[in-house]
Write an enzyme that holds these catalytic residues in place. Structure first.
Site, PDB file in Angstrom:
ATOM      1  N   ARG A  87      99.659 -84.791-131.347  1.00 13.26           N
ATOM      2  CA  ARG A  87      98.557 -83.838-131.306  1.00 13.26           C
ATOM      3  C   ARG A  87      98.932 -82.581-132.095  1.00 13.26           C
ATOM      4  NH1 ARG A  87      98.588 -81.781-126.808  1.00 13.26           N
ATOM      5  NH2 ARG A  87     100.056 -83.039-125.606  1.00 13.26           N
ATOM      6  N   TYR A 230      95.975 -90.094-135.951  1.00 12.74           N
ATOM      7  CA  TYR A 230      96.760 -90.258-134.712  1.00 12.74           C
ATOM      8  C   TYR A 230      95.854 -90.225-133.482  1.00 12.74           C
ATOM      9  CZ  TYR A 230      99.583 -88.950-130.708  1.00 12.74           C
ATOM     10  OH  TYR A 230     100.121 -88.891-129.456  1.00 12.74           O
ATOM     11  N   LYS A 239      91.468 -87.083-125.120  1.00 12.74           N
ATOM     12  CA  LYS A 239      91.672 -85.687-124.733  1.00 12.74           C
ATOM     13  C   LYS A 239      90.476 -84.816-125.127  1.00 12.74           C
ATOM     14  CE  LYS A 239      96.023 -86.653-123.655  1.00 12.74           C
ATOM     15  NZ  LYS A 239      96.472 -86.893-122.284  1.00 12.74           N
ATOM     16  N   HIS A 259      93.656 -83.764-116.101  1.00 10.17           N
ATOM     17  CA  HIS A 259      94.730 -84.537-116.735  1.00 10.17           C
ATOM     18  C   HIS A 259      95.581 -85.134-115.614  1.00 10.17           C
ATOM     19  CE1 HIS A 259      98.393 -84.427-119.679  1.00 10.17           C
ATOM     20  NE2 HIS A 259      97.780 -85.587-119.722  1.00 10.17           N
ATOM     21  N   SER A 281     102.453 -84.393-120.259  1.00  6.66           N
ATOM     22  CA  SER A 281     102.804 -85.602-121.003  1.00  6.66           C
ATOM     23  C   SER A 281     104.304 -85.875-120.917  1.00  6.66           C
ATOM     24  CB  SER A 281     102.388 -85.455-122.461  1.00  6.66           C
ATOM     25  OG  SER A 281     101.000 -85.352-122.572  1.00  6.66           O
ATOM     26  N   CYS A 283     106.178 -86.871-118.529  1.00  5.33           N
ATOM     27  CA  CYS A 283     106.881 -86.461-117.309  1.00  5.33           C
ATOM     28  C   CYS A 283     106.785 -87.534-116.230  1.00  5.33           C
ATOM     29  CB  CYS A 283     106.314 -85.136-116.800  1.00  5.33           C
ATOM     30  SG  CYS A 283     106.826 -83.714-117.770  1.00  5.33           S
ATOM     31  N   THR A 286     102.722 -92.122-116.255  1.00 10.12           N
ATOM     32  CA  THR A 286     102.421 -93.551-116.334  1.00 10.12           C
ATOM     33  C   THR A 286     103.341 -94.348-115.424  1.00 10.12           C
ATOM     34  OG1 THR A 286     101.574 -93.343-118.586  1.00 10.12           O
ATOM     35  CG2 THR A 286     102.273 -95.521-117.887  1.00 10.12           C
ATOM     36  N   ARG A 401     103.713 -94.939-129.479  1.00 12.02           N
ATOM     37  CA  ARG A 401     102.733 -95.270-128.443  1.00 12.02           C
ATOM     38  C   ARG A 401     102.432 -96.763-128.359  1.00 12.02           C
ATOM     39  NH1 ARG A 401     100.670 -90.878-125.189  1.00 12.02           N
ATOM     40  NH2 ARG A 401     101.551 -89.038-126.172  1.00 12.02           N
ATOM     41  N   GLY A 527     111.100 -96.400-108.965  1.00 14.42           N
ATOM     42  CA  GLY A 527     110.518 -97.006-107.772  1.00 14.42           C
ATOM     43  C   GLY A 527     110.854 -96.265-106.492  1.00 14.42           C
ATOM     44  N   ASN A 529     110.670 -93.210-106.028  1.00 10.13           N
ATOM     45  CA  ASN A 529     109.704 -92.139-105.789  1.00 10.13           C
ATOM     46  C   ASN A 529     108.687 -92.530-104.722  1.00 10.13           C
ATOM     47  OD1 ASN A 529     110.966 -90.583-107.727  1.00 10.13           O
ATOM     48  ND2 ASN A 529     109.548 -91.169-109.356  1.00 10.13           N
TER      49      ASN A 529
END
Length: 619
Positions: A87, A230, A239, A259, A281, A283, A286, A401, A527, A529
């Site tokens: 970005r 991109y 976004k 977000h 992003s 962190c 996903t 990505r 896992g 977490n």
């Protein structure tokens, strides 16, 4: 915007060479005609969203050198130019009528002046190319939470990516009827193939332009993107629409575009709880959205990994926040994604995936740092150059990505496409902090919850421009994505909480990334977490104990299940510790941050900052 002189008509077809769809929406037809006259493509293609259309365009991208066909089924690799890998925050603009409404976190230009500048950039920008019209829905077709957009682009890479990321095609188009509202999204790579003097130039695998514009007009529900291919700059449903434009829509209409990830967790005794979590992003958002819990009996299912739209329930509902994931795909960061960090994602991208800027193996597959413990002996890196483990550069770009449909996700929840959405029980704020922020803390009031979101900070990632590792304040993980003044966003959260009253979700803050004196992570993460999520769920169900600290409620001794973890003695205490000196420094940093936002900072949050300082002083 109109051209300076009349120009000949442009052929209009669908992707199979047949007639364009019959349009019942005069406003959409007029806009497409206007943009066609401005950009002067060789042809106009209306995209219907079919599988045949997707495969035909992928074949076309292979033929023109943009895609490399991979050994994994129905998957492709694209390589961007080195100046088009992330970005471009410095060239991203939010242009309401008044500069003060954009706020200091956004770049602003006077709208009329910016439109004139864009008019110059887009005039003739598609000569020699095909203009694709991509109608798309953000959210399930027919849902009251869904919004419709139409992207115009000259990039087939964008079209196939939109096929994966949104609900593209005739259903979205038909849902507009004759006068439905839609977000206008205009995109060009900015590399026409025919010069003004009529001379031709060859195409390149990744067309782009050195001057880039990502421009939003929130008051007009309009996006203009020029010069970049991109994803974050060119997939305008993501976004640009789903956050910057939608956040302004939500402010005006009484809902939230955030977000956030979205998941459902089920306790061993059958309680379902839905969690929306804001993380900047790279962190671990996903990874958390697809977590496989290590605790016996717990189930966690994926609803979305990046963006959540939330609206208070309407008539006939319980009045709580209802949430959807407006997207239909994942646009995930590849480096760091591996069998240990995110086995679900590794399984998900085994086929039917578009990879961008990862490395190519000798047997025609892909690789990136973190996919395996040991790299292959030889690769072609993301720039197309020979690579071996002795090279002093990464094989995959740090912001490389994968793009894949949500329906490839092994842990996808059956409610991901429910038009009614899901009720939000928990809101989670997270970030990457080596110190200061505890492993988990609950906000005891809504005002303290909004304060926690407004003061989030995280180490900078490769998804944004800047120095890696630098800590920046990233309120609600929305610093680059709010379509209006950040402080007004906080006011909107406060007002929505007051409207929800006792039906509002419980709010927690987490930090998986605290480090010890030797610089190693104190918490195993991934896992494990799920142990923290289990304590959070039990708090919401009123069956887990907590103790009060100046920064919130943390697990009481024995309340967080660490059975089977090989944590050195005292580690959990350090993970939950509130360092008074560090937090006093945090208070000073927040005061400075608030001062930079002027008099729009809600007084409730200023009072919360003062109260935090008093609580620290009393310890």
């Amino acid at each position: 915007m109109t051209p300076t002189s009349p120009l000949p008509p442009v052929p209009v077809t669908d992707v199979f060479g047949g007639p364009a769809p019959t349009l019942r929406h005069p406003g959409l037809a007029a806009w497409v005609e206007e943009m066609t006259a401005l950009t002067q493509p060789d042809a106009v293609v209306w995209c219907e969203g079919s599988s045949a259309e997707y495969h035909r365009l992928c074949d076309q991208l292979v033929d023109q050198g943009t895609f490399i066909r991979l050994s994994r089924p129905n998957s492709f690799l694209a390589r961007s130019t080195p100046d088009d890998v992330a970005r471009v925050e410095g060239r991203t603009f939010v242009c309401p009528e008044r500069e003060e409404d954009a706020g200091p976190s956004n770049n602003w230009r006077e709208p009329a002046a910016m439109r004139a500048e864009l008019d110059d950039r887009f005039r003739g920008a598609m000569t020699g190319r095909t203009l694709y019209v991509v109608p798309f829905a953000m959210g399930p077709i027919g849902s009251p939470l869904t919004q419709i957009g139409v992207e115009i682009t000259d990039s087939p890479y964008v079209v196939v990516s939109m096929h994966l990321m949104a609900r593209v095609g005739r259903e979205a188009l038909d849902s507009l009827g004759t006068d439905g509202e839609f977000v206008r999204a205009m995109h060009s790579v900015g590399r026409p193939l025919i010069a003004p003097d009529g001379s031709c130039r060859p195409d390149v695998p990744w067309p782009s332009h050195p001057d880039k514009y990502i421009v939003h007009f929130p008051q007009d529900r309009e996006i203009w993107s020029f010069g970049s291919g991109y994803g974050g700059n060119a997939l305008l449903g993501k976004k640009c629409f789903a956050l910057r434009i939608a956040s302004a829509m939500g402010r005006d209409e009484g809902w939230l575009a955030e977000h956030m990830l979205l998941l459902r967790m089920t306790t061993p005794d059958g309680h379902d709880l839905h969690l929306a979590g804001a993380f900047p992003s790279a962190c671990g958002k996903t990874n958390l959205a697809m977590i496989r819990p290590t605790l016996p009996g717990w189930t966690i299912r994926t609803l979305g990994d990046d963006i959540v739209w939330m609206r208070p329930g309407g008539p006939g509902t319980d009045g709580r926040l209802r949430a959807i994931n407006p997207e239909a795909g994942f646009f995930g960061v590849a480096p760091g994604t591996g069998p240990d960090s995110n086995p679900v994602a590794v399984e998900m991208i085994a086929r039917d995936t578009i990879f961008t800027n990862v490395a190519l193996t000798d047997d025609g597959d892909v690789w990136w740092e973190g996919l395996t413990d040991q790299p292959p002996a030889h690769l072609i890196d993301w720039r197309g150059q020979e690579w071996t483990p002795d090279c002093d550069r990464p094989a995959a770009h740090p912001n490389s990505r994968f793009t894949v449909s949500v329906q490839r996700c092994p842990t996808l929840d059956s409610a991901w496409d429910d038009p009614a959405g899901v009720p939000v029980d928990i809101v989670l704020f997270g970030g990457r902090r080596a110190t200061t922020v505890p492993l988990v803390a609950e906000a005891p009031t809504w005002e303290r919850a909004v304060f926690a979101g407004a003061t989030m900070a995280s180490e900078r990632t490769a998804a944004a421009e800047g120095t890696l590792g630098q800590v920046r304040r990233d309120p609600f993980a929305m610093l680059p994505f709010s379509g209006y003044h950040l402080a007004d966003h906080w006011t909107h959260w406060l007002a929505l909480g007051a409207r929800l009253g006792p039906r509002r979700p419980r709010v927690f803050q987490v930090n998986w990334f605290r480090r010890g004196a030797a610089g190693r992570f104190l918490w195993p993460g991934f896992g494990e977490n799920s142990r923290v999520l289990a304590w959070i769920a039990d708090r919401v169900l009123d069956r887990a104990e907590a103790v009060e600290t100046p920064v919130g409620l943390v697990p009481a001794p024995g309340a967080l299940d660490i059975t089977g973890l090989d944590l050195p003695p005292g580690t959990l205490d350090r993970l939950l510790d509130v360092d008074l000196e560090a937090w006093q420094q945090e208070v000073a940093a927040v005061r400075e941050f608030f001062a930079g936002l002027g008099d729009r900072v809600p007084p409730e949050l200023t009072r919360e900052l003062d109260a935090l300082e008093r609580r620290l002083a009393a310890r």
